[in-house]
Write a protein that holds these residues in place. Structure first.
Motif, mmCIF file in Angstrom:
data_model
loop_
_atom_site.group_PDB
_atom_site.id
_atom_site.type_symbol
_atom_site.label_atom_id
_atom_site.label_comp_id
_atom_site.label_asym_id
_atom_site.label_seq_id
_atom_site.Cartn_x
_atom_site.Cartn_y
_atom_site.Cartn_z
ATOM 1 N N PRO A 271 0.823 -1.211 0.000
ATOM 2 C CA PRO A 271 0.000 0.000 0.000
ATOM 3 C C PRO A 271 0.856 1.260 0.000
ATOM 4 N N LEU A 272 0.285 2.346 -0.498
ATOM 5 C CA LEU A 272 1.040 3.575 -0.676
ATOM 6 C C LEU A 272 0.628 4.686 0.296
ATOM 7 N N ILE A 273 -0.611 4.667 0.756
ATOM 8 C CA ILE A 273 -1.054 5.719 1.686
ATOM 9 C C ILE A 273 -0.868 5.196 3.112
ATOM 10 N N VAL A 274 0.381 5.004 3.503
ATOM 11 C CA VAL A 274 0.692 4.464 4.824
ATOM 12 C C VAL A 274 1.918 5.175 5.390
ATOM 13 N N SER A 275 2.088 5.070 6.698
ATOM 14 C CA SER A 275 3.301 5.603 7.321
ATOM 15 C C SER A 275 4.453 4.627 7.086
ATOM 16 N N VAL A 279 11.253 -0.809 9.032
ATOM 17 C CA VAL A 279 12.443 -0.577 8.217
ATOM 18 C C VAL A 279 12.181 -0.902 6.748
ATOM 19 N N GLU A 280 11.464 -1.979 6.502
ATOM 20 C CA GLU A 280 11.252 -2.442 5.131
ATOM 21 C C GLU A 280 10.558 -1.407 4.247
ATOM 22 N N VAL A 281 9.767 -0.526 4.830
ATOM 23 C CA VAL A 281 8.990 0.399 4.011
ATOM 24 C C VAL A 281 9.519 1.830 4.086
ATOM 25 N N ARG A 282 10.762 1.982 4.492
ATOM 26 C CA ARG A 282 11.305 3.333 4.637
ATOM 27 C C ARG A 282 11.425 4.052 3.295
ATOM 28 N N ARG A 283 11.440 3.309 2.189
ATOM 29 C CA ARG A 283 11.518 3.939 0.861
ATOM 30 C C ARG A 283 10.152 3.978 0.165
ATOM 31 N N ARG A 284 9.094 3.846 0.940
ATOM 32 C CA ARG A 284 7.754 3.978 0.367
ATOM 33 C C ARG A 284 7.597 5.367 -0.240
ATOM 34 N N ASP A 285 7.187 5.429 -1.512
ATOM 35 C CA ASP A 285 7.100 6.713 -2.198
ATOM 36 C C ASP A 285 6.120 6.587 -3.359
ATOM 37 N N PHE A 286 5.328 7.627 -3.588
ATOM 38 C CA PHE A 286 4.374 7.597 -4.703
ATOM 39 C C PHE A 286 5.066 7.634 -6.061
ATOM 40 N N ARG A 287 6.355 7.933 -6.081
ATOM 41 C CA ARG A 287 7.078 7.919 -7.355
ATOM 42 C C ARG A 287 7.403 6.511 -7.822
ATOM 43 N N ILE A 299 2.775 -3.432 -13.605
ATOM 44 C CA ILE A 299 2.425 -3.170 -12.205
ATOM 45 C C ILE A 299 0.927 -3.246 -11.964
ATOM 46 N N ALA A 300 0.586 -3.599 -10.744
ATOM 47 C CA ALA A 300 -0.762 -3.413 -10.202
ATOM 48 C C ALA A 300 -0.588 -2.647 -8.904
ATOM 49 N N ILE A 301 -1.549 -1.831 -8.565
ATOM 50 C CA ILE A 301 -1.501 -1.070 -7.318
ATOM 51 C C ILE A 301 -2.473 -1.717 -6.334
ATOM 52 N N THR A 302 -2.045 -1.827 -5.069
ATOM 53 C CA THR A 302 -2.874 -2.457 -4.047
ATOM 54 C C THR A 302 -3.038 -1.565 -2.822
ATOM 55 N N THR A 303 -4.170 -1.752 -2.149
ATOM 56 C CA THR A 303 -4.392 -1.096 -0.858
ATOM 57 C C THR A 303 -3.947 -1.978 0.305
ATOM 58 N N ASP A 304 -3.817 -3.304 0.042
ATOM 59 C CA ASP A 304 -3.572 -4.257 1.130
ATOM 60 C C ASP A 304 -4.696 -4.158 2.160
ATOM 61 N N ALA A 305 -5.886 -3.842 1.696
ATOM 62 C CA ALA A 305 -7.029 -3.593 2.586
ATOM 63 C C ALA A 305 -7.201 -4.714 3.598
ATOM 64 N N PRO A 306 -7.453 -4.338 4.860
ATOM 65 C CA PRO A 306 -7.834 -3.013 5.350
ATOM 66 C C PRO A 306 -6.680 -2.115 5.781
ATOM 67 N N VAL A 307 -5.428 -2.422 5.382
ATOM 68 C CA VAL A 307 -4.313 -1.539 5.750
ATOM 69 C C VAL A 307 -4.610 -0.126 5.250
#
Length: 404
Positions: A271-275, A279-287, A299-307
């Motif tokens: 998911p992309l709209i997350v804090s 450590v694993e997600v420290r490079r999370r970025d909408f780019r 690519i496919a985009i996911t929410t990992d819902a309900p995350v």
């Protein structure tokens, strides 16, 4: 028969059609085209979509809706069977509650198909399943079962089993568990074939039966992996055992995008709209989705819902467009791309004859955050409508409506 007429039709696998028509019969799309090219029978119910956009229902490639129920706490939490690092035999279909609020949210966000997966607490988590977002029982909602096998690398399984002081407690232990399980499945397959050849009885094992489907490439291997080194490990294992790999999450996939593209390995990113919660997600970025797409990665985009709330699936695509992903790819990343990755494109992901009539009428461009899903059809049945008078979305209740 239903004819959706007059809208700006975006088939996804084809050019948009101004004032187009989508003809539906028997739960399937039978025609898509310009008004003058589609003959609408006199008996057809007309749905006027003038001034609106018409798209296929979105496809969420990685969700836990129905097995990680919202607002239910422990009672609704069936995401991980964290009693054994290898639970390939468990099936997500057996734990889905169709009354989970997440399914109603899905329809409000134009999502009509979800691939529901076990979580990432185990090294091998079990079978995933594709369902529609509306129905009384999961069997009525079913699109395909199984769809893939869920597996996890990285922090989650090593934390879960490290806390229990059992293997695996490290990344090398996690990888060893996968390798050992698949090696046992190879041996099992050989013993089963020999028994059949000799006409001898054979005791079946559900774990190995499930993993043989992966080895035989019947099921893709959905690999939870965030860090670039974990993704490289996922590729190494896929090369060793020859299965069909789909990277799930791929937070750092952009760092090795060329290597992923060379092997034509798809990535379900998010998911992309997350804090940046670990450590694993420290490079999370909408780019990142745009970087992957420009490198040639599907690519496919996911929410990992309900995350992330599942109705925000399209908003994640919008934010990715803001940071460099082209709009056409953004729409493909939540429709035909996930459908193709997981062998569902014979049923969903586009507006074209022969596919399920999962059709969503939007107030405008769905990549505009001010647009909303106004009417949602699942297999030709209208199951959601936004009531403009009250400003509230109304979902048809599958438990209390006459079944058609």
């Amino acid at each position: 028969m239903i004819a959706v007429t007059g809208g700006y039709v975006v088939p996804i696998d084809g050019s948009p059609i101004e004032g187009g028509t989508v003809l539906i019969d028997g739960g399937k799309i039978v025609a898509v085209g310009a008004a003058e090219d589609v003959e609408v029978p006199d008996e057809a119910e007309i749905v006027d979509a003038a001034g609106s956009w018409v798209l296929p229902g979105f496809v969420e490639a990685h969700a836990h809706v129905g097995i990680h129920e919202e607002g239910e706490g422990w009672a609704g939490q069936d995401t991980n069977e964290m009693t054994d690092p290898v639970t390939a035999k468990v099936r997500a279909i057996d734990a889905i509650n169709p009354d989970d609020e997440g399914f109603r949210d899905a329809l409000a966000g134009g999502v009509t198909t979800l691939v529901v997966k076990p979580g990432s607490g185990n090294v091998i988590g079990g079978h995933t399943v594709a369902v529609k977002a509306w129905g009384r029982t999961v069997d009525e909602m079913l699109l395909r079962d199984p769809v893939s096998m869920k597996s996890a690398l990285g922090e989650n399984p090593k934390r879960v089993y490290g806390d229990k002081k059992v293997m695996p407690s490290t990344r090398l232990g996690v990888t060893a568990v996968i390798r050992e399980a698949l090696t046992k499945a190879q041996d099992y397959k050989a013993r089963k074939a020999n028994a059949a050849e000799e006409g001898k009885p054979f005791d079946r094992d559900l774990t190995n039966e499930a993993l043989v489907k992966v080895l035989d490439r019947e099921l893709p291997w959905c690999q939870h992996s965030h860090r670039a080194d974990d993704i490289a490990t996922a590729i190494r294992l896929a090369d060793e055992f020859g299965y069909r790999l789909v990277i799930n999450h791929g937070t750092e996939a952009h760092l090795i995008a060329d290597l992923i593209a060379e092997r034509d390995i798809p990535v379900v990113i998010g998911p992309l709209i997350v804090s940046r919660s670990k450590v694993e997600v420290r490079r999370r970025d909408f780019r990142n989705p745009g970087i992957l797409a420009r490198a040639g990665v599907r690519i496919a985009i996911t929410t990992d819902a309900p995350v992330v709330p599942i109705n925000f699936l399209v908003h994640q695509a919008t934010f990715a467009v803001k940071e460099g992903l082209d709009a056409e790819t953004a729409l493909r990343s939540i429709t035909v791309n996930p459908a193709q990755m997981l062998d569902l494109d014979d049923r969903v992901g586009a507006l074209k004859p022969g596919l399920d009539a999962d059709v969503v009428i939007w107030s405008g461009d769905p990549l505009d955050v001010m647009s909303r899903a106004m009417r949602v059809f699942v297999e030709g049945r209208e199951v959601y409508r936004f009531d403009e008078a009250t400003g509230v979305g109304v979902t048809e209740n599958p438990f209390y409506q006459e079944q058609r």
